[in-house]
Every structure is written in structure tokens, then in C-alpha cells.
Design a protein around this motif. Structure first.
Motif, mmCIF file in Angstrom:
data_model
loop_
_atom_site.group_PDB
_atom_site.id
_atom_site.type_symbol
_atom_site.label_atom_id
_atom_site.label_comp_id
_atom_site.label_asym_id
_atom_site.label_seq_id
_atom_site.Cartn_x
_atom_site.Cartn_y
_atom_site.Cartn_z
ATOM 1 N N HIS A 179 -8.019 -7.142 -13.191
ATOM 2 C CA HIS A 179 -7.926 -8.058 -11.897
ATOM 3 C C HIS A 179 -7.115 -7.496 -10.752
ATOM 4 C CE1 HIS A 179 -9.935 -10.722 -14.843
ATOM 5 N NE2 HIS A 179 -10.556 -11.171 -13.767
ATOM 6 N N THR A 180 -6.880 -6.231 -11.252
ATOM 7 C CA THR A 180 -5.786 -5.505 -10.208
ATOM 8 C C THR A 180 -6.456 -4.906 -8.950
ATOM 9 O OG1 THR A 180 -4.159 -5.011 -12.038
ATOM 10 C CG2 THR A 180 -3.958 -3.864 -9.915
ATOM 11 N N SER A 181 -6.193 -5.297 -7.714
ATOM 12 C CA SER A 181 -6.992 -4.771 -6.697
ATOM 13 C C SER A 181 -6.056 -3.479 -6.244
ATOM 14 C CB SER A 181 -6.879 -5.613 -5.555
ATOM 15 O OG SER A 181 -7.782 -6.982 -5.836
ATOM 16 N N GLY A 182 -6.744 -2.395 -5.568
ATOM 17 C CA GLY A 182 -6.226 -1.078 -5.374
ATOM 18 C C GLY A 182 -5.705 -1.229 -3.904
ATOM 19 N N ARG A 183 -5.212 -0.093 -3.372
ATOM 20 C CA ARG A 183 -4.848 -0.285 -2.169
ATOM 21 C C ARG A 183 -5.907 -0.555 -0.875
ATOM 22 N NH1 ARG A 183 -1.533 3.632 -4.541
ATOM 23 N NH2 ARG A 183 0.714 3.522 -4.336
ATOM 24 N N ALA A 184 -5.505 -1.156 0.085
ATOM 25 C CA ALA A 184 -6.574 -1.320 1.159
ATOM 26 C C ALA A 184 -7.049 -0.004 1.766
ATOM 27 C CB ALA A 184 -6.095 -2.321 2.020
ATOM 28 N N LEU A 185 -8.247 0.187 1.756
ATOM 29 C CA LEU A 185 -8.774 1.566 2.410
ATOM 30 C C LEU A 185 -8.320 2.709 1.490
ATOM 31 C CD1 LEU A 185 -8.672 0.769 6.170
ATOM 32 C CD2 LEU A 185 -10.508 0.355 4.551
ATOM 33 N N GLY A 186 -7.832 2.554 0.417
ATOM 34 C CA GLY A 186 -7.191 3.517 -0.507
ATOM 35 C C GLY A 186 -5.880 3.973 -0.146
#
Length: 312
Positions: free
Chosen positions: A269-276
Motif C-alpha cells: 500500500h505504498t505509493s511511489g513518487r508523483a510522476l516518478g
């Protein structure tokens, strides 16, 4: 017919027609069009508030707004991943979104003096807030809660050093621990060969040289920054992966689960960096119902004081 009307009347009629046209277009057609678009598949959940539900399908909050996971006395519940602090109203109040507006120079606590006012004027400095939160997280999660410029009791390690000469020159004549009110024992015994005293309400702290004592805390604290500071909005439901990692052992122990299992759920449930490339990976604590946490229905969304915690 309108040509026979006075100029002022024709102008008012033209303004009325423009008002009616814009009322229909902007006040009715445009909102209805946006509402229709918002109900398209993939958008409807966000348009409806990104509501989070428990295992029984009951709404318990919004994944866009953080909340505190505490019991009736305000103590953090060990079964839950705790959110970062909030300065919005009494905490995560969407009608009072704000930051604390306190900066790095805010290191001196204010103590209430009943002789000058009937109102409680006491206030913790930002430094003491950070120190107290770090100590609390350290005790709850079994990690080193020490931070630079913090005492072991969880207040800012700040001294007021008074000199015999003008300004801050000459020998040291008096040293006061500004954030430890008497009869509290000062965190430091002596400074510059002079005994350190606790603070009294009559001490003129502004007259002394402000000195911060770093102490023996590690250069990189075990408790991450987002665990001790509020976000700019006061509503962020995300915490850093570092703060989530600190809490894994406690949550696993409280729920009787292997730590590896809880850690794998956090990773899922970890979201990565926005736009990578923008920001850092984060974990949304309002998604805890999807981690197997069960909350009872709340009378009002986003109000942790109205959320009844129940067993899984």
C-alpha cells in the motif's frame, strides 16, 4: 418597443438578459456537466469524496483527509499506524486547514502567569513540541526517541545565559533552563562553571543569551521528521515509509501478526513518487481498513473523536 425606452432602462434590460444567460450557463449547465463527468467510471469514487469503508462497508473517513487513531482518552491505539501531527483546528479539521506557522527560531516555551491574566497563556514552542512527540513515538514504538537540542524529558534544551558585561560579554553570572519551570530539576547541572537553575515566572529570559545544547542524540534521529512535524495543510493522510517502518513491530505485536506480514502489507500500500520523481514514497494511513483494520461507523467523517474503534 425597447427603442422607445430611456437609455438607462435599455441598459438595465441588457444587464438582466446577460444575468439570465450566465445564470443558466454557469449556474446550471456547467455544474451539471461537471457532475456528469464526475460520475464516469474511475472518477466517481474521487468525486464522492474518496470514502474509505470498513469490512462491513460502513464509511469511516476519506483517503484524502488524515485522522487520529486514538482511544476515548486521546491515547494512540497500538493496533493502528499513527498519522503525522496536525495543526488544523483540533486536528485534521477540513474547515480549519492550516499549518502551525511556527519556525526554527521558536524554541522558548511560554508559561502561564496567573498574576497577569485569568486566561491560560501557556504555549509550547515548536522545539518542545518536536521533542515531546519524538519522545512519545520512541516510547510507543521501542526506538530511540532522542533528538538534538532536546532534553531526556522531552522539552527544548535551551539556556538563557546572563553575563556581567554589557550585551553578552564578560563572565557568566547566571544560567537558566528556559523550558523547565521550577521546581523542575534542570537537564544540565552547570554551564560555564555556573550552576543551571530552573525557570521562574519572574525571570527575564530575553535579557539572557540564548544557547541551545545539542546533547548526545544521534546525528540522524530514529524517529523521522514527519512523525514530529505537522504538514502545511494539516490534513495529509500520508506518512513516510520510514515512519511506517518504525511502527511495524508495534502494530504486528498488538495484532498478533508476524512483523514480516505487516511489512509486506505496508509495501503493498505504498505509493511511489508523483510522476516518478516528485516527493517521496508514502503510505496512506486512511487505507488501514484495507490492511485488515476494522473501524466502526462514525457519525461524522474525518472526526477521530467520533470514531468507535472495535476489534477485528
Amino acid at each position: 418597443m425597447f427603442a422607445r425606452l430611456p437609455g438607462w432602462a435599455r441598459q438595465h434590460l441588457a444587464a438582466l438578459r446577460i444575468l439570465l444567460v450566465f445564470t443558466v450557463v454557469v449556474g446550471l449547465a456547467y455544474p451539471l456537466a461537471i457532475l456528469a463527468v464526475a460520475q464516469l467510471p474511475g472518477l466517481r469514487d474521487r468525486a464522492d469524496g474518496s470514502i474509505v469503508t470498513d469490512a462491513a462497508g460502513r464509511p469511516v473517513g476519506s483517503s484524502l483527509i488524515g485522522q487520529s487513531f486514538t482511544d476515548a482518552t486521546g491515547r494512540p491505539v497500538a493496533d493502528y499506524f499513527q498519522s503525522r501531527p496536525s495543526a488544523a483546528g483540533d486536528g485534521y479539521d477540513p474547515t480549519s486547514t492550516s499549518a502551525s506557522n511556527l519556525g526554527p527560531e521558536d524554541v522558548v516555551d511560554t508559561f502561564d502567569d496567573p498574576r497577569t491574566s485569568t486566561d491560560d497563556e501557556s504555549r509550547q514552542s515548536l522545539l518542545t513540541q518536536v521533542c515531546a512527540r519524538s519522545r512519545a513515538v520512541g516510547e510507543a514504538d521501542g526506538v530511540d526517541g532522542r533528538r538534538p537540542y532536546c532534553t531526556v524529558r522531552g522539552v527544548g534544551a535551551v539556556l538563557a545565559v546572563y553575563h556581567a558585561g554589557p550585551g553578552f560579554s564578560g563572565r557568566v553570572t547566571k544560567v537558566v533552563s528556559v523550558n523547565e519551570l521550577c521546581p523542575q530539576r534542570p537537564f544540565l547541572v552547570t554551564y560555564g562553571g555556573v550552576p543551571v537553575t530552573c525557570r521562574t515566572l519572574t525571570d527575564d529570559i530575553a535579557a539572557g543569551q540564548r544557547v541551545l545544547i545539542r546533547g548526545d542524540a544521534p546525528a540522524r534521529p530514529a524517529v523521522p521528521a514527519d512523525a514530529v512535524t505537522a504538514s502545511g495543510s494539516g490534513l495529509d493522510p500520508q506518512i513516510s515509509t520510514a515512519y511506517a517502518d518504525v511502527q511495524v513491530a508495534r502494530v504486528a505485536r498488538a495484532r498478533g501478526l508476524p512483523a514480516a506480514r505487516v511489512r509486506s502489507l505496508v509495501e503493498a500500500h505504498t505509493s511511489g513518487r508523483a510522476l516518478g520523481f516528485l516527493g517521496e514514497p508514502v503510505v496512506n494511513v486512511l487505507n488501514q481498513p484495507r490492511l485488515g483494520v476494522r473501524l466502526a461507523a462514525a457519525a461524522e467523517l474525518g472526526r477521530p473523536d467520533l470514531v468507535d474503534l472495535v476489534e477485528r
